[in-house]
Design a protein around this motif. Sequence first.
Motif, PDB file in Angstrom:
ATOM      1  N   TYR A 138      43.595 -73.456 -81.217  1.00 57.76           N
ATOM      2  CA  TYR A 138      44.556 -74.543 -81.271  1.00 57.76           C
ATOM      3  C   TYR A 138      43.852 -75.870 -81.520  1.00 57.76           C
ATOM      4  O   TYR A 138      42.738 -76.087 -81.046  1.00 57.76           O
ATOM      5  CB  TYR A 138      45.330 -74.659 -79.955  1.00 57.76           C
ATOM      6  N   ARG A 139      44.525 -76.751 -82.238  1.00 60.98           N
ATOM      7  CA  ARG A 139      44.091 -78.137 -82.381  1.00 60.98           C
ATOM      8  C   ARG A 139      45.013 -79.027 -81.555  1.00 60.98           C
ATOM      9  O   ARG A 139      46.126 -78.628 -81.224  1.00 60.98           O
ATOM     10  CB  ARG A 139      44.146 -78.579 -83.842  1.00 60.98           C
ATOM     11  N   PRO A 140      44.579 -80.236 -81.209  1.00 60.79           N
ATOM     12  CA  PRO A 140      45.509 -81.158 -80.553  1.00 60.79           C
ATOM     13  C   PRO A 140      46.775 -81.314 -81.391  1.00 60.79           C
ATOM     14  O   PRO A 140      46.707 -81.471 -82.620  1.00 60.79           O
ATOM     15  CB  PRO A 140      44.719 -82.472 -80.490  1.00 60.79           C
ATOM     16  N   GLY A 141      47.910 -81.214 -80.754  1.00 59.51           N
ATOM     17  CA  GLY A 141      49.176 -81.290 -81.477  1.00 59.51           C
ATOM     18  C   GLY A 141      49.751 -79.941 -81.830  1.00 59.51           C
ATOM     19  O   GLY A 141      50.894 -79.851 -82.272  1.00 59.51           O
ATOM     20  N   SER A 142      48.960 -78.871 -81.644  1.00 54.26           N
ATOM     21  CA  SER A 142      49.494 -77.530 -81.869  1.00 54.26           C
ATOM     22  C   SER A 142      50.476 -77.189 -80.763  1.00 54.26           C
ATOM     23  O   SER A 142      50.597 -77.901 -79.763  1.00 54.26           O
ATOM     24  CB  SER A 142      48.364 -76.493 -81.889  1.00 54.26           C
ATOM     25  N   SER A 143      51.177 -76.076 -80.933  1.00 59.25           N
ATOM     26  CA  SER A 143      52.052 -75.578 -79.880  1.00 59.25           C
ATOM     27  C   SER A 143      51.636 -74.159 -79.553  1.00 59.25           C
ATOM     28  O   SER A 143      51.027 -73.474 -80.386  1.00 59.25           O
ATOM     29  CB  SER A 143      53.517 -75.609 -80.324  1.00 59.25           C
ATOM     30  N   PRO A 144      51.952 -73.684 -78.341  1.00 56.23           N
ATOM     31  CA  PRO A 144      51.572 -72.312 -77.983  1.00 56.23           C
ATOM     32  C   PRO A 144      52.081 -71.274 -78.970  1.00 56.23           C
ATOM     33  O   PRO A 144      51.451 -70.228 -79.147  1.00 56.23           O
ATOM     34  CB  PRO A 144      52.214 -72.139 -76.596  1.00 56.23           C
ATOM     35  N   ALA A 145      53.204 -71.558 -79.611  1.00 52.89           N
ATOM     36  CA  ALA A 145      53.785 -70.596 -80.543  1.00 52.89           C
ATOM     37  C   ALA A 145      53.218 -70.721 -81.952  1.00 52.89           C
ATOM     38  O   ALA A 145      53.555 -69.916 -82.827  1.00 52.89           O
ATOM     39  CB  ALA A 145      55.305 -70.773 -80.582  1.00 52.89           C
ATOM     40  N   ASP A 146      52.362 -71.713 -82.181  1.00 50.26           N
ATOM     41  CA  ASP A 146      51.875 -71.965 -83.536  1.00 50.26           C
ATOM     42  C   ASP A 146      50.376 -72.243 -83.524  1.00 50.26           C
ATOM     43  O   ASP A 146      49.929 -73.364 -83.786  1.00 50.26           O
ATOM     44  CB  ASP A 146      52.627 -73.150 -84.144  1.00 50.26           C
ATOM     45  N   PRO A 147      49.538 -71.232 -83.222  1.00 54.14           N
ATOM     46  CA  PRO A 147      48.095 -71.444 -83.204  1.00 54.14           C
ATOM     47  C   PRO A 147      47.548 -71.645 -84.609  1.00 54.14           C
ATOM     48  O   PRO A 147      48.150 -71.216 -85.600  1.00 54.14           O
ATOM     49  CB  PRO A 147      47.561 -70.154 -82.587  1.00 54.14           C
ATOM     50  N   VAL A 148      46.401 -72.283 -84.681  1.00 52.05           N
ATOM     51  CA  VAL A 148      45.722 -72.439 -85.966  1.00 52.05           C
ATOM     52  C   VAL A 148      45.311 -71.075 -86.505  1.00 52.05           C
ATOM     53  O   VAL A 148      45.392 -70.808 -87.706  1.00 52.05           O
ATOM     54  CB  VAL A 148      44.479 -73.336 -85.802  1.00 52.05           C
ATOM     55  N   GLU A 149      44.862 -70.211 -85.607  1.00 51.44           N
ATOM     56  CA  GLU A 149      44.454 -68.862 -85.988  1.00 51.44           C
ATOM     57  C   GLU A 149      44.703 -67.930 -84.815  1.00 51.44           C
ATOM     58  O   GLU A 149      44.671 -68.338 -83.654  1.00 51.44           O
ATOM     59  CB  GLU A 149      42.971 -68.836 -86.371  1.00 51.44           C
ATOM     60  N   HIS A 150      44.972 -66.675 -85.134  1.00 47.74           N
ATOM     61  CA  HIS A 150      45.215 -65.685 -84.091  1.00 47.74           C
ATOM     62  C   HIS A 150      44.549 -64.388 -84.501  1.00 47.74           C
ATOM     63  O   HIS A 150      44.750 -63.894 -85.612  1.00 47.74           O
ATOM     64  CB  HIS A 150      46.714 -65.471 -83.883  1.00 47.74           C
TER      65      HIS A 150
END
Length: 443
Positions: A138-150
Motif C-alpha cells: 500500500y501507498r499513503p492514500g491507498s485503501s484496504p480494498a485497493d492495494p498497489v500489489e497483491h
Amino acid sequence: MKVKLEVAVMLALATLSTAGWARAGVNPGDTVTADQADKVVDLVSPGNFILVKQGMTMKIVPTDRLEWPPPYKSATEKYSPQVSLAPDGTLKGYSAGLPFPLVDANDPNGALKVMWNFSYRPLYTDDAVSKNVEIASYRPGSSPADPVEHLTIGNVGFYNNIGRTEVNPIPTDPEATRGGIRYRFGAYPFLEPSEMRGFGFIRYRSIDPKIEDNSWMMNRRTRHVTRASASELSDVMGLLDTTAGAGAGGAGAGTYASNLDPDSFFGFAAKIEDFNYKFLGEKPMLAVVNAENSPAKACPTDGGRTVCPENWEMRRLYVIEADAKQTSVLGSGVSIPKRIFYIDSEGWFITASDQYDRDGKLWKTVATFNAYRDRPIPDARVAIWPFKRMFQTALVDEDVTNGFSTVVLSPGVETDEHESWYINMGIATDNFFNPTTMSNAAH
C-alpha cells in the motif's frame, strides 16, 4: 534447572505487572489512536511509533503469560546445561530447547546469547507449513480494498534438522550430520499476480558458520531454477527482480511485491554469524503476542498499511542492535547494514525491528503480530495442537521515508484455507525443499 526457570519467569512477570504498568502512559482497557500516539512513544520502537501516528489503532490488554510447549520446556531443562559459546560466537553442545534460559544483561556475550535464543525459539521447532500466505502493498492514500500489489504464495514451509522436540527423529535429523544442513526453507509457488505466477525460492541454512546459505529461485522469465546469492537474500525483494526498489539511503519502494526482504521474514532470517550484536537494554514495552484476529484485519484508519485494531500488551523485551559484519559474505553491499530488534523475553520472537540505511538513518520498520492458542482459527478441523503454541498472524514492513507499506498475512483473507498454520505435524517433507519440485510446481 526447572526450579530456576520457573522462578525467573515468575519474577519477570511480577516485575512487569507492577513497575511496567505503573510507568506506562496507558492501561488495560485503553484504545490508542493516532491523536493519542504520544502516550506510547516510549513503549514501542521509534519506527513502530510512526505506524501509530499514521493511524495504527492499538487496543491495550492485560499482560498474559506465554507457556512454552511442554516438549520444548523439557528439552531446555535436559540440554541447556551443556550449551556454551565457542570463541567465534557459535554454539557448542546444542541439541534442543532454548540454548540459554538465563541471560545476564551484564554478560559481555548477553546480546549474542539473546540472538541464539531467538534463533532456536519455541515457535516452530520441527517443521511447519503455512498455506496461501498473502502479501499486499500500500501507498499513503491507498485503501484496504485497493492495494498497489497483491501476491499469494501457495506454501511457505521449513524443516529443522536440529533442535527437534516433537516429530521424529528427535532431537536431530541425520541430515544435519550427513549433509551439514541446519534447516531448509521454501516459499512457492506464487499464485498471483499473473506475472509472478510460478515464482518461488528455496533456502538451505548450513551448520558451518563459514558456509553461506544455499539458495535457489524459480526465474519467472526463463521458467528455470537458478542459484540465488546471499546478497540477493539480504536485499529488499531482490529475489523478485525489483528495479525501482530501495538502494542506499532507502529511496523508493520495491516494485511488484513489497519492501520486504527475505532476511526480514519472521522479523529476522539472516545468518546469526553474519552480524555483530550490542545489548541496548531490557525494558517493558508494548507488543502483540495474543492477537485477537486470525486472519488479521486490514487497518481502516491508515488505509490498510498495517493491521488494526489489535491487542497490545506490556511485555519485557530485549533490545538488541545488529550490525552486518564487513568481513561476511554480505560485506559492505548489504542494503540494511543495521537493525534494532525488540525480542520478547518469554516467547523469544521478534516483536519489532527498526532498520537503518547506509547513512545511519531510520529507513524501514517491522511490526509482527503473534497469537498464542491451540489452533490457528477457532473452527480449525485439522490444525489442532495438543497445547497452545505461538505463531505469527501478520507482519508489517513499512518504508517510513515514504509510507510505502507491505503487509504479510498468514493466514490470508481471500482464501478458503484459513487454518493455514500446520506446526510440528510432519507435513513439511524433504520433497518440498527440492528445487526440482519447485520447478515442477511452476509449470
